[in-house]
Write a protein that holds these residues in place. Structure first.
Motif, PDB file in Angstrom:
ATOM      1  N   THR A  11       0.821  -1.204   0.000  1.00 22.60           N
ATOM      2  CA  THR A  11       0.000   0.000   0.000  1.00 22.60           C
ATOM      3  C   THR A  11       0.858   1.257   0.000  1.00 22.60           C
ATOM      4  O   THR A  11       1.866   1.347   0.702  1.00 22.60           O
ATOM      5  N   VAL A  12       0.432   2.236  -0.786  1.00 20.89           N
ATOM      6  CA  VAL A  12       1.070   3.552  -0.849  1.00 20.89           C
ATOM      7  C   VAL A  12       0.069   4.583  -0.344  1.00 20.89           C
ATOM      8  O   VAL A  12      -1.137   4.462  -0.597  1.00 20.89           O
ATOM      9  N   TYR A  13       0.549   5.576   0.375  1.00 27.77           N
ATOM     10  CA  TYR A  13      -0.328   6.680   0.776  1.00 27.77           C
ATOM     11  C   TYR A  13       0.310   8.006   0.369  1.00 27.77           C
ATOM     12  O   TYR A  13       1.528   8.123   0.254  1.00 27.77           O
ATOM     13  N   GLY A  14      -0.552   8.978   0.149  1.00 24.67           N
ATOM     14  CA  GLY A  14      -0.102  10.333  -0.132  1.00 24.67           C
ATOM     15  C   GLY A  14      -0.769  11.287   0.835  1.00 24.67           C
ATOM     16  O   GLY A  14      -1.929  11.082   1.226  1.00 24.67           O
ATOM     17  N   ILE A  15      -0.042  12.315   1.256  1.00 31.14           N
ATOM     18  CA  ILE A  15      -0.567  13.319   2.186  1.00 31.14           C
ATOM     19  C   ILE A  15      -0.864  14.604   1.415  1.00 31.14           C
ATOM     20  O   ILE A  15       0.003  15.120   0.707  1.00 31.14           O
ATOM     21  N   PHE A  16      -2.082  15.105   1.577  1.00 29.89           N
ATOM     22  CA  PHE A  16      -2.548  16.300   0.863  1.00 29.89           C
ATOM     23  C   PHE A  16      -3.085  17.316   1.860  1.00 29.89           C
ATOM     24  O   PHE A  16      -3.684  16.955   2.869  1.00 29.89           O
ATOM     25  N   ARG A  17      -2.897  18.582   1.536  1.00 35.09           N
ATOM     26  CA  ARG A  17      -3.420  19.639   2.410  1.00 35.09           C
ATOM     27  C   ARG A  17      -4.924  19.824   2.228  1.00 35.09           C
ATOM     28  O   ARG A  17      -5.631  20.174   3.176  1.00 35.09           O
ATOM     29  N   GLU A  18      -5.416  19.624   1.011  1.00 35.75           N
ATOM     30  CA  GLU A  18      -6.828  19.874   0.716  1.00 35.75           C
ATOM     31  C   GLU A  18      -7.510  18.598   0.231  1.00 35.75           C
ATOM     32  O   GLU A  18      -6.921  17.794  -0.497  1.00 35.75           O
ATOM     33  N   GLU A  19      -8.769  18.436   0.616  1.00 33.48           N
ATOM     34  CA  GLU A  19      -9.526  17.262   0.192  1.00 33.48           C
ATOM     35  C   GLU A  19      -9.664  17.207  -1.327  1.00 33.48           C
ATOM     36  O   GLU A  19      -9.571  16.133  -1.932  1.00 33.48           O
ATOM     37  N   ALA A  20      -9.882  18.383  -1.961  1.00 32.17           N
ATOM     38  CA  ALA A  20     -10.063  18.408  -3.415  1.00 32.17           C
ATOM     39  C   ALA A  20      -8.839  17.833  -4.133  1.00 32.17           C
ATOM     40  O   ALA A  20      -8.973  17.092  -5.120  1.00 32.17           O
ATOM     41  N   GLN A  21      -7.637  18.151  -3.631  1.00 30.39           N
ATOM     42  CA  GLN A  21      -6.419  17.616  -4.229  1.00 30.39           C
ATOM     43  C   GLN A  21      -6.372  16.099  -4.095  1.00 30.39           C
ATOM     44  O   GLN A  21      -6.001  15.386  -5.027  1.00 30.39           O
ATOM     45  N   ALA A  22      -6.747  15.618  -2.906  1.00 32.95           N
ATOM     46  CA  ALA A  22      -6.727  14.173  -2.673  1.00 32.95           C
ATOM     47  C   ALA A  22      -7.721  13.459  -3.596  1.00 32.95           C
ATOM     48  O   ALA A  22      -7.434  12.375  -4.112  1.00 32.95           O
ATOM     49  N   ARG A  23      -8.867  14.086  -3.827  1.00 33.27           N
ATOM     50  CA  ARG A  23      -9.882  13.485  -4.711  1.00 33.27           C
ATOM     51  C   ARG A  23      -9.392  13.438  -6.162  1.00 33.27           C
ATOM     52  O   ARG A  23      -9.636  12.459  -6.879  1.00 33.27           O
ATOM     53  N   ILE A  24      -8.728  14.491  -6.594  1.00 36.30           N
ATOM     54  CA  ILE A  24      -8.182  14.511  -7.954  1.00 36.30           C
ATOM     55  C   ILE A  24      -7.130  13.416  -8.118  1.00 36.30           C
ATOM     56  O   ILE A  24      -7.109  12.682  -9.108  1.00 36.30           O
ATOM     57  N   ALA A  25      -6.256  13.292  -7.121  1.00 36.79           N
ATOM     58  CA  ALA A  25      -5.225  12.250  -7.167  1.00 36.79           C
ATOM     59  C   ALA A  25      -5.846  10.862  -7.124  1.00 36.79           C
ATOM     60  O   ALA A  25      -5.387   9.937  -7.801  1.00 36.79           O
ATOM     61  N   CYS A  26      -6.918  10.718  -6.351  1.00 40.78           N
ATOM     62  CA  CYS A  26      -7.631   9.442  -6.271  1.00 40.78           C
ATOM     63  C   CYS A  26      -8.136   9.031  -7.655  1.00 40.78           C
ATOM     64  O   CYS A  26      -7.957   7.881  -8.074  1.00 40.78           O
ATOM     65  N   SER A  27      -8.726   9.978  -8.370  1.00 42.30           N
ATOM     66  CA  SER A  27      -9.228   9.695  -9.715  1.00 42.30           C
ATOM     67  C   SER A  27      -8.103   9.311 -10.658  1.00 42.30           C
ATOM     68  O   SER A  27      -8.242   8.410 -11.491  1.00 42.30           O
ATOM     69  N   ALA A  28      -6.957  10.002 -10.524  1.00 41.35           N
ATOM     70  CA  ALA A  28      -5.817   9.723 -11.403  1.00 41.35           C
ATOM     71  C   ALA A  28      -5.248   8.329 -11.150  1.00 41.35           C
ATOM     72  O   ALA A  28      -4.917   7.598 -12.090  1.00 41.35           O
ATOM     73  N   VAL A  29      -5.125   7.943  -9.870  1.00 40.97           N
ATOM     74  CA  VAL A  29      -4.614   6.610  -9.540  1.00 40.97           C
ATOM     75  C   VAL A  29      -5.585   5.542 -10.034  1.00 40.97           C
ATOM     76  O   VAL A  29      -5.180   4.524 -10.613  1.00 40.97           O
ATOM     77  N   ARG A  30      -6.869   5.773  -9.834  1.00 40.73           N
ATOM     78  CA  ARG A  30      -7.875   4.812 -10.286  1.00 40.73           C
ATOM     79  C   ARG A  30      -7.839   4.666 -11.814  1.00 40.73           C
ATOM     80  O   ARG A  30      -7.899   3.560 -12.350  1.00 40.73           O
ATOM     81  N   LYS A  31      -7.728   5.798 -12.510  1.00 41.29           N
ATOM     82  CA  LYS A  31      -7.695   5.779 -13.975  1.00 41.29           C
ATOM     83  C   LYS A  31      -6.459   5.054 -14.499  1.00 41.29           C
ATOM     84  O   LYS A  31      -6.504   4.395 -15.546  1.00 41.29           O
ATOM     85  N   SER A  32      -5.354   5.140 -13.765  1.00 40.63           N
ATOM     86  CA  SER A  32      -4.110   4.492 -14.205  1.00 40.63           C
ATOM     87  C   SER A  32      -4.191   2.972 -14.118  1.00 40.63           C
ATOM     88  O   SER A  32      -3.398   2.264 -14.739  1.00 40.63           O
ATOM     89  N   GLY A  33      -5.109   2.461 -13.300  1.00 42.60           N
ATOM     90  CA  GLY A  33      -5.240   1.019 -13.114  1.00 42.60           C
ATOM     91  C   GLY A  33      -4.184   0.417 -12.209  1.00 42.60           C
ATOM     92  O   GLY A  33      -4.081  -0.808 -12.092  1.00 42.60           O
ATOM     93  N   ALA A  34      -3.406   1.271 -11.535  1.00 41.06           N
ATOM     94  CA  ALA A  34      -2.300   0.776 -10.712  1.00 41.06           C
ATOM     95  C   ALA A  34      -2.754   0.214  -9.375  1.00 41.06           C
ATOM     96  O   ALA A  34      -2.033  -0.574  -8.761  1.00 41.06           O
ATOM     97  N   ALA A  35      -3.933   0.626  -8.906  1.00 42.71           N
ATOM     98  CA  ALA A  35      -4.409   0.172  -7.594  1.00 42.71           C
ATOM     99  C   ALA A  35      -5.845  -0.311  -7.694  1.00 42.71           C
ATOM    100  O   ALA A  35      -6.638   0.213  -8.476  1.00 42.71           O
TER     101      ALA A  35
END
Length: 293
Positions: free
Chosen positions: A253-277
């Protein structure tokens, strides 16, 4: 019917260093641990039959003596000669074999539940002393919050809370053997040690930046070269605005730390779209406060 519902919290390692190895094979560590609002749910009921029953929402979760919940309940039933039994309904959300201490968190919750249901009046410290017999992470999973973990993981010091942030958790569709990772780490000739003391000072100062710039996990030396998908997920998180990204525990498992929820949501979509997780969650740090759910 006596019943209790508990939340077993996932954890991440903000820092993980290996400082030596005992003669019995256990590795000595220095880790900064952090609980998350991501949790498994345990519903525990007292039953008249003298047995331990476990039901899980996922078919591959063992429900026999190999489950750490069973071992935790059995430990206290035997010690206090409890004649009644216990039924546990487990709703599993924490990814399995992921470096998030899901099994240890479940065992910790089971110990707490048994203590309350059977009025054993054990203190948190007394529960933690018993928990280490089940697993090195169990005492921390009883304490929760932010803590420095030393020894084999059983020596705990409570730390000031991680400043509020949003945490993206992503587990790729692979499993990693913790034992295998440590065996291969022993074959390494040397490594750069994470700045655990500096991270503790950053927490004392309430500096999120001071924490994220010191994120470090020596086990990445072994796991990342074997599983490049871990580096891919980290890179995606950083490109999408993470203050820092790291593998938790022995991975994957990998985690990322974000200051804003919106940033974390955008990154979540990008990771999901990549198919890596395959399993991805946006969550927050959990602290031992009444206002923390």
């Amino acid at each position: 019917m006596q019943k209790i519902v508990l939340k077993a919290r996932a954890k991440i390692n903000l820092g993980l260093d290996v400082t030596g190895k005992r003669e019995d094979g256990y590795h000595l560590v220095r880790m900064v641990m952090q609980s998350l609002k991501l949790y498994d749910r345990l519903e525990m009921c007292v039953i008249p039959e003298p047995e331990i029953r476990i039901r899980a929402n996922l078919p591959f979760i063992p429900t026999d003596q190999t489950n750490l919940i069973w071992r935790a309940a059995d430990l206290l039933r035997r010690e206090f000669r409890i004649e009644e039994g216990i039924s546990v309904d487990l709703n599993k959300r924490i990814p399995v074999a992921a470096g998030l201490a899901g099994g240890s968190a479940d065992a910790a919750a089971a110990l707490v539940g048994m203590n309350r249901l059977f009025h054993l009046r054990l203190s948190g410290e007394e529960l933690m002393n018993r928990g280490v017999k089940i697993g090195a992470d169990v005492p921390y999973c009883i304490m929760r919050g932010t803590a420095l973990s030393e020894g084999i993981g059983e020596k705990l010091t409570e730390l000031p809370p991680l400043p509020h942030c949003w945490i993206l958790v992503a587990k790729p569709g692979i499993s990693v053997s913790t034992k295998g990772v440590y065996i291969r780490l022993d074959e390494q000739k040397g490594w750069e040690h994470p700045d655990i003391d500096g991270m503790v000072r950053a927490l004392e100062e309430g500096s999120l930046e001071g924490v994220t710039e010191r994120l470090g996990n020596v086990l990445e030396l072994v796991t990342v070269p074997e599983y490049p998908v871990i580096a891919k997920i980290k890179q995606t998180m950083m490109e999408k605005g993470a203050e820092g990204a790291l593998m938790s525990g022995s991975g994957p498992t990998v985690y990322g730390i974000f200051r804003e929820e919106a940033q974390a949501r955008i990154a979540c979509s990008a990771v999901r779209k990549s198919g890596a997780a395959r399993q991805i969650y946006v969550t927050e740090p959990f602290q031992n406060r009444r206002t923390d759910a």
